[in-house]
Write an enzyme that holds these catalytic residues in place. Structure first.
Site, mmCIF file in Angstrom:
data_model
loop_
_atom_site.group_PDB
_atom_site.id
_atom_site.type_symbol
_atom_site.label_atom_id
_atom_site.label_comp_id
_atom_site.label_asym_id
_atom_site.label_seq_id
_atom_site.Cartn_x
_atom_site.Cartn_y
_atom_site.Cartn_z
ATOM 1 C CE LYS A 1 8.333 -9.741 1.354
ATOM 2 N NZ LYS A 1 7.173 -9.271 2.112
ATOM 3 C CG ASP B 1 2.201 -8.595 -14.574
ATOM 4 O OD1 ASP B 1 3.290 -8.782 -13.984
ATOM 5 O OD2 ASP B 1 1.477 -9.513 -14.983
ATOM 6 C CG ASP C 1 8.165 -5.605 1.364
ATOM 7 O OD1 ASP C 1 8.839 -6.580 1.720
ATOM 8 O OD2 ASP C 1 7.235 -5.137 2.044
ATOM 9 C CG ASP D 1 1.849 -3.323 -6.107
ATOM 10 O OD1 ASP D 1 1.117 -4.218 -6.563
ATOM 11 O OD2 ASP D 1 2.477 -3.445 -5.048
ATOM 12 N N PRO E 1 0.799 -1.241 0.000
ATOM 13 C CG PRO E 1 0.068 -0.892 2.202
ATOM 14 C CD PRO E 1 0.775 -1.900 1.339
ATOM 15 N N GLY E 2 2.155 1.185 0.199
ATOM 16 C CA GLY E 2 2.973 2.385 0.051
ATOM 17 C C GLY E 2 3.850 2.766 1.214
ATOM 18 C CB SER E 3 4.605 1.277 4.521
ATOM 19 O OG SER E 3 5.010 -0.009 4.133
ATOM 20 C CD1 TRP E 4 8.765 -0.910 3.173
ATOM 21 C CD2 TRP E 4 10.218 -1.577 1.610
ATOM 22 N NE1 TRP E 4 9.446 -2.003 3.663
ATOM 23 C CE2 TRP E 4 10.344 -2.432 2.730
ATOM 24 C CE3 TRP E 4 11.019 -1.801 0.507
ATOM 25 C CZ2 TRP E 4 11.242 -3.488 2.774
ATOM 26 C CZ3 TRP E 4 11.927 -2.867 0.528
ATOM 27 C CH2 TRP E 4 12.034 -3.688 1.664
#
Length: 247
Positions: A191, A126, A151, A109, A80-83
């Site tokens: 990750k 994609d 991530d 994304d 959702p955009g935290s990084w």
């Protein structure tokens, strides 16, 4: 006899369905319990981060000084955009500090990403397709990338080996993208889930980067097999792209 066989088969199918429902219910209950007891969930709310994963990147950045003012950063699998929020703050992409160089952050994304001040957003992309990668490259406007973040993780199937294979596939997709957009001496953080494939992945990274390091931030849950690999010192690509394409 055929009717009896069909009935037994139907009963077995129903039983499997109920067992799977119970497993999902139990998994959901365990997730809710972890969320309530997780201090990073509350910290994310307090600091206005979109999810707790922000603290994984914050901790990694505190140790490695990966993100710096003025850098160009691409965040893959950003929703959702935290990084992206952390990258914007660390690179000064929103221009919050006029005394520091202003960076640029591009968030990408397959899912919808709601606007983040200081970041350019590309949703419904994609990266497994050459056309999508071309669109992202065009959005960079010829600017080389200092840091590629990823991530990304696949939707879990519950089959451990299959899930590991799928995340390794995402890692190689992200590596391919990073190799095509990064500046020489750029960095790549992504990750991965621990497994026998990770050492081979690190060996492949060494073809493109000077050094790699495996990191396990405290914000990553102890029971999780996730780790992060930081590759630094991008060497550049030795041969040109064919016809200017990503294939």
């Amino acid at each position: 006899m055929l009717r009896s066989y069909a009935q037994n088969n139907l009963n077995f199918t129903r039983m499997c369905f109920l067992v799977n429902c119970l497993k999902r219910f139990k998994s959901s209950q365990e997730w809710l319990t972890r969320q309530k007891a997780d201090p990073y969930v509350e910290k994310a709310k307090f600091y206005n981060y979109r999810c707790r994963s922000a603290f994984k990147l914050i901790e990694i950045n505190e140790k490695t000084k990966l993100l710096q003012p003025g850098q160009t950063v691409v965040d893959l699998g950003a929703a959702p955009g935290s990084w992206t929020q952390v990258a914007v703050a660390e690179t000064n992409a929103a221009g919050a500090d006029p005394a520091r160089p202003r960076g640029a952050v591009l968030a990408v994304d397959k899912l919808q990403i709601f606007p983040i001040e200081g970041a350019s957003i590309m949703s419904n992309i994609d990266l497994s397709t050459a056309e999508a990668a071309d669109r992202v490259a065009a959005a960079l406007g010829g600017r080389g990338v200092d840091v590629v973040l990823s991530d990304m993780a696949p939707s879990a199937t519950g089959v451990r080996e299959l899930d590991k294979d799928r995340i390794i596939g995402l890692c190689y997709m992200a590596l391919r993208f990073a190799a095509l957009v990064s500046k020489v001496n750029g960095s790549f953080l992504f990750k991965v889930w621990d497994g026998k494939e990770v050492p081979m992945l690190q060996m492949d990274l060494e073809r493109f980067y000077e050094r790699t390091k495996v990191l396990k931030p405290q914000a990553s849950r102890s029971e999780s097999s996730e780790k992060f690999i930081l590759a630094r010192g991008f060497k550049g690509i030795q041969r040109p792209l064919q016809n200017g394409r990503w294939g």
